[in-house]
Design a protein around this motif. Structure first.
Motif, PDB file in Angstrom:
ATOM      1  N   PHE A 106      28.447  46.928 -27.807  1.00  0.00           N
ATOM      2  CA  PHE A 106      28.560  47.851 -26.678  1.00  0.00           C
ATOM      3  C   PHE A 106      28.345  49.269 -27.203  1.00  0.00           C
ATOM      4  O   PHE A 106      28.481  49.533 -28.418  1.00  0.00           O
ATOM      5  N   PRO A 107      27.997  50.203 -26.338  1.00  0.00           N
ATOM      6  CA  PRO A 107      27.668  51.569 -26.772  1.00  0.00           C
ATOM      7  C   PRO A 107      28.839  52.240 -27.497  1.00  0.00           C
ATOM      8  O   PRO A 107      30.003  52.079 -27.112  1.00  0.00           O
ATOM      9  N   PHE A 108      28.490  52.975 -28.554  1.00  0.00           N
ATOM     10  CA  PHE A 108      29.456  53.767 -29.335  1.00  0.00           C
ATOM     11  C   PHE A 108      30.559  52.908 -29.945  1.00  0.00           C
ATOM     12  O   PHE A 108      31.684  53.373 -30.140  1.00  0.00           O
ATOM     13  N   ARG A 109      30.244  51.677 -30.274  1.00  0.00           N
ATOM     14  CA  ARG A 109      31.263  50.792 -30.831  1.00  0.00           C
ATOM     15  C   ARG A 109      31.804  51.329 -32.152  1.00  0.00           C
ATOM     16  O   ARG A 109      33.024  51.409 -32.357  1.00  0.00           O
ATOM     17  N   THR A 111      31.653  54.376 -33.359  1.00  0.00           N
ATOM     18  CA  THR A 111      32.330  55.659 -33.164  1.00  0.00           C
ATOM     19  C   THR A 111      33.740  55.455 -32.625  1.00  0.00           C
ATOM     20  O   THR A 111      34.704  56.084 -33.091  1.00  0.00           O
ATOM     21  N   LEU A 112      33.873  54.576 -31.655  1.00  0.00           N
ATOM     22  CA  LEU A 112      35.198  54.307 -31.083  1.00  0.00           C
ATOM     23  C   LEU A 112      36.134  53.688 -32.119  1.00  0.00           C
ATOM     24  O   LEU A 112      37.329  53.991 -32.146  1.00  0.00           O
ATOM     25  N   PHE A 118      41.440  56.889 -36.821  1.00  0.00           N
ATOM     26  CA  PHE A 118      42.047  58.206 -36.963  1.00  0.00           C
ATOM     27  C   PHE A 118      43.511  58.181 -36.511  1.00  0.00           C
ATOM     28  O   PHE A 118      44.318  59.017 -36.937  1.00  0.00           O
ATOM     29  N   GLY A 119      43.836  57.222 -35.635  1.00  0.00           N
ATOM     30  CA  GLY A 119      45.219  57.102 -35.182  1.00  0.00           C
ATOM     31  C   GLY A 119      46.189  56.803 -36.299  1.00  0.00           C
ATOM     32  O   GLY A 119      47.390  57.103 -36.190  1.00  0.00           O
TER      33      GLY A 119
END
Length: 281
Positions: A106-109, A111-112, A118-119
């Motif tokens: 899926f798009p921006f997988r 990046t997400l 980062f959490g």
């Protein structure tokens, strides 16, 4: 056949390691033994001096007082609801997110996924003001939902489940697709049962973290009937010497630790596997 080295130097080194581990174990168990000793002493004796811990007689009167105290049982029930609710929620959401990041396109997988990681670097204290205001707007303070919701987003859980799903051969998905299985059916019926080791590891850590959590319940639970055990016991320390006494406070601490001890006893194999990294493998 490979022979083992049982040279005197090797045996001496093992003995040294054993005694070092034994000394460290005694040091770590000393506070536990002290609390148990306090819980078994009459409060009147402890008011004269805490050295009475090392002398007979001992009594179970403090534990009997716990059974008669409705507030302690109320705190215990609150802790169980919060810990179990968080554990179930984290397992469900982390499994779904891990499956999506590991198996779906899926798009921006990527990046997400990086944003999720980062959490792990953001401390809870950094977002506590915004979280408090948001829960205040929705009137969620002093509710079980308000105590459960903040910790459902587990970056560690998503990372763990993603890595585990990635380790499962994709040929399994392809075989299921040949049988006309849907995406959700592949996740629920085929792949999810294979992730039980990772789920057990994540579930244990989530339960222990939720049970021992002090920071958020201290802020969100301002009414005594919504206290968890950690907050309830801490609130009774302000005047324990004049009211309940050291013995009763020690009995409360032992009572609060029982679920954690039970979890460790029954799931210690999974805990060792998690610490050694075997869950991801």
């Amino acid at each position: 056949m490979k022979t083992m080295n049982y040279s005197p130097e090797h045996l001496t080194s093992n003995r040294h390691l054993f005694w070092i581990a034994a000394v460290l174990g005694v040091i770590m168990m000393a506070p536990v033994a002290w609390i148990i000793g306090l819980s078994l002493k009459d409060n009147a004796e402890l008011l004269k001096g805490t050295e009475a811990v090392f002398a007979m007689p001992y009594t179970l009167v403090n534990y009997a007082n716990i059974l008669e105290s409705s507030s302690v049982f109320g705190w215990f029930i609150n802790s169980m609801i919060v810990a179990i609710g968080q554990t179930i929620g984290v397992l469900l959401l982390s499994s779904l997110a891990g499956y999506a990041f590991a198996r779906l396109e899926f798009p921006f997988r990527k990046t997400l996924f990086i944003i999720v990681l980062f959490g792990l670097a953001v401390p809870e204290q950094a977002v506590i003001i915004a979280r408090h205001q948001m829960f205040n707007w929705f009137d969620l303070h002093n509710t079980h939902i308000g105590l459960i919701l903040p910790n459902l987003s587990s970056a560690f859980g998503v990372f763990l489940m993603t890595q585990f799903f990635r380790a499962i051969p994709k040929e399994i998905d392809e075989a299921a697709m040949l049988d006309n299985a849907s995406t959700f059916r592949i996740f629920w019926k085929v792949l999810l049962p294979l992730t039980l080791p990772a789920q057990a590891t994540l579930g244990i850590f989530t339960f222990l973290q939720a049970w021992n959590d002090y920071w958020w319940p201290l802020i969100s639970a301002t009414k005594a009937d919504m206290y968890t055990l950690t907050i309830g016991i801490a609130s009774s320390q302000t005047n324990f010497a004049q009211s309940e006494g050291l013995g009763f406070l020690g009995a409360q601490a032992v009572f609060a630790s029982l679920p954690v001890v039970i979890v460790y006893i029954f799931f210690q194999r999974h805990i060792v596997t998690a610490v050694s990294g075997g869950a991801v493998k």
